[in-house]
Design a protein around this motif. Structure first.
Motif, short mmCIF file in Angstrom:
data_model
loop_
_atom_site.label_atom_id
_atom_site.label_comp_id
_atom_site.label_asym_id
_atom_site.label_seq_id
_atom_site.Cartn_x
_atom_site.Cartn_y
_atom_site.Cartn_z
N GLY A 180 -5.99 4.59 23.99
CA GLY A 180 -5.06 5.72 24.00
C GLY A 180 -3.63 5.28 24.27
N ILE A 181 -3.49 4.26 25.12
CA ILE A 181 -2.15 3.77 25.43
C ILE A 181 -1.51 3.14 24.19
CG2 ILE A 181 -0.85 2.10 26.81
CD1 ILE A 181 -2.79 2.56 29.08
N VAL A 182 -2.31 2.39 23.43
CA VAL A 182 -1.78 1.78 22.19
C VAL A 182 -1.24 2.88 21.27
CG1 VAL A 182 -2.41 0.54 20.08
CG2 VAL A 182 -3.25 -0.26 22.29
N LEU A 183 -2.02 3.94 21.09
CA LEU A 183 -1.58 5.02 20.19
C LEU A 183 -0.37 5.77 20.77
CD1 LEU A 183 -5.01 6.39 18.92
CD2 LEU A 183 -3.42 4.83 17.77
N ASP A 184 -0.35 5.97 22.10
CA ASP A 184 0.81 6.62 22.73
C ASP A 184 2.08 5.83 22.47
OD1 ASP A 184 -0.82 8.58 23.75
OD2 ASP A 184 -0.79 7.83 25.82
N LEU A 185 2.03 4.52 22.73
CA LEU A 185 3.23 3.69 22.57
C LEU A 185 3.67 3.66 21.10
CD1 LEU A 185 2.34 0.67 24.90
CD2 LEU A 185 4.12 2.38 25.30
N ALA A 186 2.69 3.57 20.21
CA ALA A 186 3.03 3.55 18.78
C ALA A 186 3.66 4.87 18.35
CB ALA A 186 1.77 3.26 17.95
N SER A 187 3.12 5.97 18.85
CA SER A 187 3.65 7.29 18.46
C SER A 187 5.08 7.49 18.97
CB SER A 187 2.74 8.40 19.00
OG SER A 187 1.45 8.27 18.43
N LEU A 188 5.35 6.94 20.16
CA LEU A 188 6.70 7.07 20.73
C LEU A 188 7.75 6.36 19.87
CD1 LEU A 188 6.05 6.54 24.54
CD2 LEU A 188 6.96 8.60 23.44
N ALA A 189 7.33 5.40 19.06
CA ALA A 189 8.28 4.64 18.25
C ALA A 189 8.65 5.34 16.95
CB ALA A 189 7.70 3.25 17.94
N ILE A 190 7.91 6.39 16.60
CA ILE A 190 8.16 7.08 15.34
C ILE A 190 9.41 7.95 15.44
CG2 ILE A 190 7.29 8.71 13.62
CD1 ILE A 190 4.49 7.83 14.30
N GLN A 250 0.82 -1.22 0.00
CA GLN A 250 0.00 0.00 0.00
C GLN A 250 0.86 1.27 0.00
OE1 GLN A 250 -2.27 -0.74 3.50
NE2 GLN A 250 -3.91 -1.86 2.46
N GLY A 251 2.18 1.11 0.03
CA GLY A 251 3.04 2.27 -0.05
C GLY A 251 3.67 2.72 1.26
N ALA A 252 3.53 1.92 2.31
CA ALA A 252 4.14 2.30 3.59
C ALA A 252 5.65 2.45 3.44
CB ALA A 252 3.83 1.24 4.64
N GLN A 253 6.20 3.55 3.93
CA GLN A 253 7.65 3.75 3.97
C GLN A 253 8.18 3.44 5.36
OE1 GLN A 253 9.74 4.55 1.38
NE2 GLN A 253 7.87 4.06 0.24
N GLN A 254 7.30 3.67 6.37
CA GLN A 254 7.66 3.40 7.76
C GLN A 254 6.48 2.64 8.39
OE1 GLN A 254 7.67 6.64 10.82
NE2 GLN A 254 9.80 6.07 11.08
N ILE A 255 6.80 1.60 9.14
CA ILE A 255 5.75 0.81 9.80
C ILE A 255 6.12 0.66 11.27
CG2 ILE A 255 4.56 -1.42 9.92
CD1 ILE A 255 5.17 -1.78 6.92
N VAL A 256 5.16 0.97 12.13
CA VAL A 256 5.34 0.71 13.57
C VAL A 256 4.55 -0.55 13.92
CG1 VAL A 256 4.94 1.53 15.91
CG2 VAL A 256 5.66 3.14 14.13
N VAL A 257 5.27 -1.54 14.42
CA VAL A 257 4.66 -2.79 14.88
C VAL A 257 4.46 -2.68 16.39
CG1 VAL A 257 5.01 -5.28 15.13
CG2 VAL A 257 5.77 -4.10 13.04
N MET A 258 3.22 -2.79 16.85
CA MET A 258 2.91 -2.57 18.26
C MET A 258 2.42 -3.86 18.91
SD MET A 258 0.70 -1.72 20.80
CE MET A 258 1.44 -1.30 22.34
N PRO A 259 3.23 -4.48 19.77
CA PRO A 259 2.83 -5.75 20.40
C PRO A 259 1.74 -5.53 21.46
CG PRO A 259 5.24 -5.47 20.38
CD PRO A 259 4.63 -4.13 20.11
N TYR A 260 0.57 -6.06 21.17
CA TYR A 260 -0.58 -5.92 22.08
C TYR A 260 -0.54 -7.08 23.08
CZ TYR A 260 -5.43 -4.77 23.33
OH TYR A 260 -6.58 -4.40 23.99
N PHE A 261 0.47 -7.03 23.93
CA PHE A 261 0.74 -8.09 24.91
C PHE A 261 1.01 -7.42 26.26
CE2 PHE A 261 1.52 -12.04 22.48
CZ PHE A 261 1.43 -11.55 21.20
N LEU A 262 0.58 -8.07 27.33
CA LEU A 262 0.80 -7.50 28.66
C LEU A 262 2.20 -7.79 29.20
CD1 LEU A 262 -2.61 -8.11 30.42
CD2 LEU A 262 -1.55 -5.93 29.76
#
Lengths: 121, 121
Positions: free
Chosen positions: B111-121, A59-71
Motif C-alpha cells: 500500500g505504501i508503494v501505491l501511495d507514494l506512486a499516486s502522490l507523484a501523479i 505500449q503508449g504510456a504518456q506519463q510514467i511514475v518511477v518509484m524507487p523501491y529503496f529504504l
C-alpha cells in the motif's frame, strides 16, 4: 494513461528478484489507477530502467511514475536513478516521466517496524 | 523488559546511516512497548550487531527482538544476521533473543508503494 515502474536494486540471488516480481503481481491486483505496473532493476538483474521505460513508452504510456523501491536515500536514489531516467527523458521529451519518493521516505514505515517487532514477542 | 534492536545494512554515506538513527529516535517517541530501541549495522558502519546486543544485555535486557530493516530476504536476512545473532546467543544462553520478520515481509509495504506512486501523479 499513467504507467508505474517500480525500481529495485537487483540481486545475484534470483529469489530476491522474484520477490520483487511477486510484489508487482500483487500491486496489479490492488489498483486500477495505473495502466500498467512493471518492475525494473538498477543493477545486476534485468530488465533495466531504460528497458522498462522504453517498453512502457512503446505500449503508449504518456506519463510514467518511477518509484524507487529503496529504504535509504543513498547514491542509488539521489544520483543513479535520476541519471538513468534523464537519459530516457532526453530521448522522449514528450513523455512525462516523474520520480516518486523512495520507499524509506514514507512515515508509515515506522509503524510497520514496530508491528513486525511486536509480533516477535 | 524487552529491548528492540533494528539492524540496517550500513552505508559508506554517513547520511544514510543518519537516516536510520533518526528513524530510531522517531520510534522511541511512538511506543513504550520496548524498554530500549537501538540500531546497529550489519556492515560498514557501527555499532555492529554484537556491540548492540552486548550493550542491551549489559543494560539488563532479558528479551531482545532483532528486527532486520531490509526489503529483501536475501543472504543478509537469511544467513548473515542469524549467524551473528547466534554467536551472542551462545555466549548468553539465558537471554531470549528473537529475530522478527524483515521489513519487506510486511504486506502493508504494498500500500505504501501505491501511495507514494499516486502522490507523484
Amino acid at each position: 494513461m499513467t504507467h508505474l515502474l517500480v525500481v529495485a536494486h537487483g540481486s545475484r540471488r534470483e529469489d530476491s528478484n522474484r520477490e520483487i516480481r511477486e510484489l508487482i503481481e500483487k500491486l496489479r491486483l490492488m489498483t486500477t489507477r495505473f495502466a500498467a505496473i512493471d518492475c525494473v532493476f538498477l543493477e545486476i538483474a534485468e530488465p533495466t530502467i531504460a528497458q522498462g521505460l522504453h517498453q512502457q513508452i512503446a505500449q503508449g504510456a504518456q506519463q510514467i511514475v518511477v518509484m524507487p523501491y529503496f529504504l535509504s536515500a543513498g547514491r542509488h536514489v539521489s544520483i543513479d536513478i535520476p541519471e538513468q531516467v534523464q537519459r530516457i527523458r532526453d530521448i522522449h521529451p514528450q513523455i512525462d516521466i516523474r520520480i516518486a519518493n523512495h520507499l524509506g521516505a514514507a512515515e508509515k514505515i515506522r509503524g510497520i517496524v514496530l508491528d513486525l517487532a511486536s509480533l516477535a514477542i
